[in-house]
Design an enzyme around this catalytic site. Structure first.
Site, PDB file in Angstrom:
ATOM      1  N   ASP A   2     -19.666 -32.407  -5.980  1.00  0.00           N
ATOM      2  CA  ASP A   2     -20.406 -31.287  -6.549  1.00  0.00           C
ATOM      3  C   ASP A   2     -20.735 -31.538  -8.020  1.00  0.00           C
ATOM      4  OD1 ASP A   2     -21.658 -28.900  -6.390  1.00  0.00           O
ATOM      5  OD2 ASP A   2     -19.858 -27.674  -6.577  1.00  0.00           O
ATOM      6  N   HIS A  19     -28.640 -36.973  -7.837  1.00  0.00           N
ATOM      7  CA  HIS A  19     -28.065 -37.435  -6.566  1.00  0.00           C
ATOM      8  C   HIS A  19     -27.933 -38.963  -6.553  1.00  0.00           C
ATOM      9  CE1 HIS A  19     -27.937 -33.471  -5.077  1.00  0.00           C
ATOM     10  NE2 HIS A  19     -29.222 -33.327  -4.831  1.00  0.00           N
ATOM     11  N   LEU A 113      -9.533 -49.626   3.832  1.00  0.00           N
ATOM     12  CA  LEU A 113      -9.860 -48.225   3.512  1.00  0.00           C
ATOM     13  C   LEU A 113     -10.871 -47.751   4.547  1.00  0.00           C
ATOM     14  CD1 LEU A 113     -10.036 -45.767   1.398  1.00  0.00           C
ATOM     15  CD2 LEU A 113     -12.043 -46.945   0.500  1.00  0.00           C
TER      16      LEU A 113
END
Ligand code: FPP
Length: 217
Positions: A2, A19, A113
């Site tokens: 956010d 973005h 990961l």
């Protein structure tokens, strides 16, 4: 993730540029996760509610998703990162769906990961689609089926820690079922400013939590 919009506005840039900066941050976050022994990192990249944003912004995010998968693939290979996308894939273009499936398949055996992008995702959507699967399994005689196995996140552990950037203190329809005993960490840092030291600060804070899962110690 956010704060991309506010980060861009503060610099006189477009939301799309915010973005793009946010997408660049993902690589640093993966490196920080690996360094600190985190095995699963999920990022709330695009919610079902985000489909209601202006068409141009949605198109930018779809394009960033496609371009970042290509840009980040060498890093997935080099660092042994499994890539997964979870959400309502039916709403994506067939091209993007195919690209995601190919990237998931290519990285399926990597295990240092697991990076999960929650994309076209919402917690309520997941619970509803799981309820349908669960009911169908029960109706066909499978009395042992677990609700967790019907969720889109099946096979992925529930989050230990949820980090929310950008100063808001709400869950915004994220993993509503899976966050039953998740620890929350809120920071005012906007996502494109969220760096390795911020990630480590959140992990340090988490290490001091007393997790009782409803029991007494
Ligand atoms: C939230 O910030 C961010 C989003 C809704 C989009 C995040 C998407 C990307 C970074 C692109 C795709 C990324 C990858 C890794 C493939 P906001 O726009 O709500 O920010 P604001 O609260 O400041 O307005």
């Amino acid at each position: 993730m956010d704060g991309n919009g506010r980060w861009a506005k503060a610099r006189g840039l477009s939301r799309s540029e915010g973005h793009a900066a946010g997408a660049d941050c993902v690589r640093e976050c993966c490196r920080a996760a690996i360094k600190n022994g985190v095995k699963y990192l999920s990022l709330y990249t695009f919610s079902q509610e985000n489909w209601n944003r202006p068409e141009k912004e949605v198109d930018t995010i779809m394009a960033l998703m496609a371009s970042n998968m290509i840009k980040t693939m060498p890093e997935f290979e080099e660092n042994n990162i499994r890539f997964k996308v979870i959400g309502d894939m039916d709403r994506l273009s067939p091209e993007l769906r195919e690209q995601i499936a190919a990237a998931e398949e290519h990285t399926a055996s990597f295990d240092r990961l697991t990076l999960i992008l929650m994309f076209s995702y919402s917690g309520k959507w997941d619970i509803l689609q799981a309820a349908d699967k669960y009911a169908a399994a029960r109706a066909s005689g499978n009395a042992e089926v677990s609700f967790d196995s019907c969720l889109a996140t099946a096979g992925i552990p529930d989050p230990d820690l949820l980090i929310r950037t950008g100063g808001e203190k709400r869950i915004s329809n994220y993993m509503l079922w899976q966050c039953a005993y998740t620890e929350f960490y809120f920071t005012d840092k906007l996502w494109p400013d969220f760096r390795e030291d911020d990630f480590v600060a959140a992990l340090d804070d988490f290490k001091g939590r007393d997790r009782r899962f409803g029991k007494v110690n």
